[in-house]
Write a protein that holds these residues in place. Structure first.
Motif, short mmCIF file in Angstrom:
data_model
loop_
_atom_site.label_atom_id
_atom_site.label_comp_id
_atom_site.label_asym_id
_atom_site.label_seq_id
_atom_site.Cartn_x
_atom_site.Cartn_y
_atom_site.Cartn_z
N TYR A 354 0.82 -1.21 0.00
CA TYR A 354 0.00 0.00 0.00
C TYR A 354 0.86 1.26 0.00
CZ TYR A 354 -3.46 -3.52 0.98
OH TYR A 354 -4.26 -4.64 0.89
N ALA A 355 2.05 1.16 0.57
CA ALA A 355 2.98 2.30 0.49
C ALA A 355 3.42 2.51 -0.95
CB ALA A 355 4.19 2.05 1.40
N PHE A 356 3.72 1.42 -1.64
CA PHE A 356 4.08 1.52 -3.06
C PHE A 356 2.90 1.99 -3.89
CE2 PHE A 356 7.72 -0.90 -1.74
CZ PHE A 356 8.70 -0.68 -2.70
N LEU A 357 1.70 1.55 -3.51
CA LEU A 357 0.50 1.96 -4.24
C LEU A 357 0.29 3.47 -4.13
CD1 LEU A 357 -1.85 0.88 -5.94
CD2 LEU A 357 -3.15 0.60 -3.81
N ALA A 358 0.60 4.02 -2.97
CA ALA A 358 0.51 5.46 -2.79
C ALA A 358 1.51 6.18 -3.69
CB ALA A 358 0.76 5.83 -1.33
N ALA A 359 2.72 5.63 -3.79
CA ALA A 359 3.72 6.23 -4.68
C ALA A 359 3.27 6.14 -6.14
CB ALA A 359 5.07 5.53 -4.50
N ALA A 360 2.68 5.00 -6.51
CA ALA A 360 2.19 4.84 -7.88
C ALA A 360 1.06 5.82 -8.19
CB ALA A 360 1.72 3.41 -8.09
N SER A 361 0.21 6.06 -7.20
CA SER A 361 -0.87 7.03 -7.41
C SER A 361 -0.30 8.42 -7.65
CB SER A 361 -1.81 7.04 -6.21
OG SER A 361 -1.17 7.52 -5.04
N GLY A 362 0.80 8.74 -6.98
CA GLY A 362 1.47 10.02 -7.21
C GLY A 362 2.02 10.12 -8.62
N GLN A 363 2.61 9.03 -9.10
CA GLN A 363 3.16 9.04 -10.46
C GLN A 363 2.03 9.19 -11.49
OE1 GLN A 363 3.17 7.05 -13.35
NE2 GLN A 363 4.95 8.03 -14.28
N LEU A 364 0.95 8.47 -11.29
CA LEU A 364 -0.17 8.53 -12.22
C LEU A 364 -0.82 9.92 -12.19
CD1 LEU A 364 -1.53 6.54 -14.20
CD2 LEU A 364 -3.24 6.11 -12.42
N GLY A 365 -0.99 10.45 -10.97
CA GLY A 365 -1.56 11.79 -10.86
C GLY A 365 -0.68 12.85 -11.47
N TRP A 366 0.63 12.68 -11.35
CA TRP A 366 1.58 13.63 -11.93
C TRP A 366 1.42 13.71 -13.43
CZ3 TRP A 366 5.46 11.76 -15.23
CH2 TRP A 366 6.34 12.72 -15.72
N GLN A 367 1.37 12.56 -14.09
CA GLN A 367 1.30 12.60 -15.55
C GLN A 367 -0.04 13.13 -16.04
OE1 GLN A 367 0.79 8.68 -17.65
NE2 GLN A 367 1.56 7.83 -15.73
N ILE A 368 -1.12 12.83 -15.32
CA ILE A 368 -2.42 13.35 -15.73
C ILE A 368 -2.49 14.86 -15.51
CG2 ILE A 368 -4.89 13.31 -15.18
CD1 ILE A 368 -4.56 10.33 -14.47
N TRP A 369 -1.92 15.32 -14.41
CA TRP A 369 -2.03 16.72 -14.04
C TRP A 369 -1.24 17.63 -14.98
CZ3 TRP A 369 -4.98 19.51 -10.84
CH2 TRP A 369 -4.57 20.80 -10.51
N ILE A 370 -0.03 17.23 -15.34
CA ILE A 370 0.84 18.16 -16.07
C ILE A 370 0.94 17.88 -17.57
CG2 ILE A 370 2.23 18.42 -13.98
CD1 ILE A 370 4.50 16.99 -15.49
N VAL A 371 0.35 16.80 -18.07
CA VAL A 371 0.49 16.50 -19.49
C VAL A 371 -0.13 17.62 -20.32
CG1 VAL A 371 -1.67 15.14 -19.56
CG2 VAL A 371 0.11 14.76 -21.28
N ASP A 372 0.58 18.01 -21.36
CA ASP A 372 0.10 19.00 -22.31
C ASP A 372 -0.49 18.25 -23.50
OD1 ASP A 372 -0.41 21.03 -24.07
OD2 ASP A 372 1.64 21.81 -24.14
N LEU A 373 -1.79 18.13 -23.54
CA LEU A 373 -2.45 17.32 -24.55
C LEU A 373 -2.35 17.93 -25.95
CD1 LEU A 373 -5.62 16.24 -22.54
CD2 LEU A 373 -3.58 14.88 -23.02
N SER A 374 -1.90 19.16 -26.04
CA SER A 374 -1.72 19.79 -27.36
C SER A 374 -0.31 19.60 -27.90
CB SER A 374 -2.03 21.28 -27.27
OG SER A 374 -1.12 21.94 -26.40
N SER A 375 0.56 18.98 -27.10
CA SER A 375 1.95 18.76 -27.50
C SER A 375 2.18 17.28 -27.76
CB SER A 375 2.91 19.25 -26.40
OG SER A 375 4.23 18.82 -26.65
#
Length: 404
Positions: A354-375
């Motif tokens: 579950y600690a790793f799952l929390a880290a994975a959620s951070g990675q997934l959230g990071w890419q969704i949050w900052i991805v530039d869908l026009s690039s």
């Protein structure tokens, strides 16, 4: 005085890039590390202006640069001034070169396939995407999750089985790419990113592609026969998904969901290969989480081609969601993490998971949050980052099983 002015003009030509003159000196970006690209400036010469110089083009190798530089220096100052013109073709070539260097549009960069494989083999390796391993990783991670979940608590997973599935993922992903290119060759020729693929570009004929597909499937069958009977039947049934997936973009806006069903079949197969059966309470949430994960990363990936898809007339979730893409993939990400948590809970896995799952959620959230869908470049970068999401989940399952 005139000689002095001409000499200064020639030095300015060497220092700066003048597309209209047929000569340009380009400096590679220091932010891109590539051992094949020299940190020295590369000189390109427009052969329409200097046909006697031979096919220099643009070289990055230091020796070639030196020879080109010597040849340019050998031109008289008068020749430099004489060939000043306003050539739009040179400006266009320079713009396309910048696009290639930025990784947006244009021919693929030189890969290890071009450097180390024989010429006759290169088109087949490109057809199987051997130079782009991200697809293999995305296919392999659900298999490794499942195999590790099925391991005996307190023990490491079966390394032989991990190796077999690794080879199987490489072959099946390659076979899927071959099928995709054969069925989509009429579409690929109209899309900038795919028109240089071996079948679409004519490097390989459809018959050669079919022969290569038969070779890949034969090797894959050899790996499948190493598994138990239950797994053989389960694995063979996935071929229906593999063969039909490339057609889905013609009929539905949800081909990414169909890809999820295909790419995450290993979540079922890995458990079956170890246990000889399926535990629905564990493998079904795991399988569903993989499907939602695919919807996240492949929707991001599909935004690279949305303009071309509109022109060609094929469908995708990128076109379906439009400006609401981030809201949709956020929901898919939450569903993915929820399925992973439920699968781990039902498997009675240890707390490190579950600690790793929390880290994975951070990675997934990071890419969704900052991805530039026009690039296109940024979409491709975020898509490739999903190999780390899969690695984090695998590490969590491994750690959780060892302490459970």
């Amino acid at each position: 005085m005139a000689s002095t002015l001409i000499s200064r003009a020639s030095r300015r030509f060497l220092k700066y890039s003048f597309p209209s003159s047929g000569l340009s000196i380009q400096y590679p970006s220091p932010s891109v590390f590539n051992p094949l690209i020299s940190t020295e400036p590369s000189i390109s010469i427009n052969r329409n202006f200097y046909p006697s110089l031979g096919p220099f083009g643009q070289y990055h190798h230091q020796d070639s640069e030196f020879e080109s530089f010597k040849t340019v220096r050998s031109l008289s100052n008068f020749q430099f001034v004489q060939h000043i013109s306003t050539s739009p073709s040179s400006l266009k070539e320079g713009s396309e070169g910048n696009k290639n260097q930025s990784g947006n549009v244009g021919k693929a960069n030189i890969s290890w396939i071009d450097l180390y494989l024989p010429k006759q083999v290169q088109p087949y390796a490109q057809l199987a995407r051997l130079d782009k391993p991200i697809g293999t990783w995305l296919l392999l991670w659900p298999c490794m999750w499942s195999i590790t979940l099925a391991a005996t608590p307190g023990q490491l997973p079966d390394f032989k089985m991990l190796a077999l599935f690794g080879c199987g993922a490489l072959l099946l992903r390659g076979a899927g790419c071959t099928i995709n290119d054969l069925l989509d060759r009429d579409i690929d020729t109209k899309v900038e990113r795919t028109k240089s693929r071996p079948v679409a570009s004519g490097l390989l004929t459809p018959f050669q592609g079919l022969c290569f597909l038969g070779f890949q499937l034969t090797l894959g069958l050899g790996i499948l026969l190493q598994l138990n009977n239950y797994s053989r039947v389960l694995g063979a049934s996935s071929l229906l998904l593999v063969f039909s997936y490339p057609l889905m973009k013609r009929f539905t806006f949800w081909p990414q969901a169909y890809l999820g069903l295909t790419f995450n079949w290993g979540a079922l197969l890995g458990w079956a290969a170890i246990r000889g059966s399926l535990d629905p309470t564990i493998v079904l949430p795991l399988y569903a989480s993989g499907v939602f994960w695919t919807l996240v990363y492949d929707t991001i990936y599909a935004h690279q081609d949305k303009e071309d898809d509109l022109k060609v007339g094929v469908k995708s979730t990128a076109l379906r969601f439009g400006d609401f893409t981030k809201e949709w993939i956020t929901g898919f990400g939450i569903a993915c993490l929820g399925g992973l948590a439920l699968s781990g809970y039902n498997a009675e896995i240890g707390w490190p998971y579950y600690a790793f799952l929390a880290a994975a959620s951070g990675q997934l959230g990071w890419q969704i949050w900052i991805v530039d869908l026009s690039s296109r470049a940024d979409c491709n970068s975020k898509f490739n980052s999903n190999k780390w999401f899969g690695a984090i989940i695998f590490g969590g399952i491994l750690a959780g099983k060892l302490v459970s």
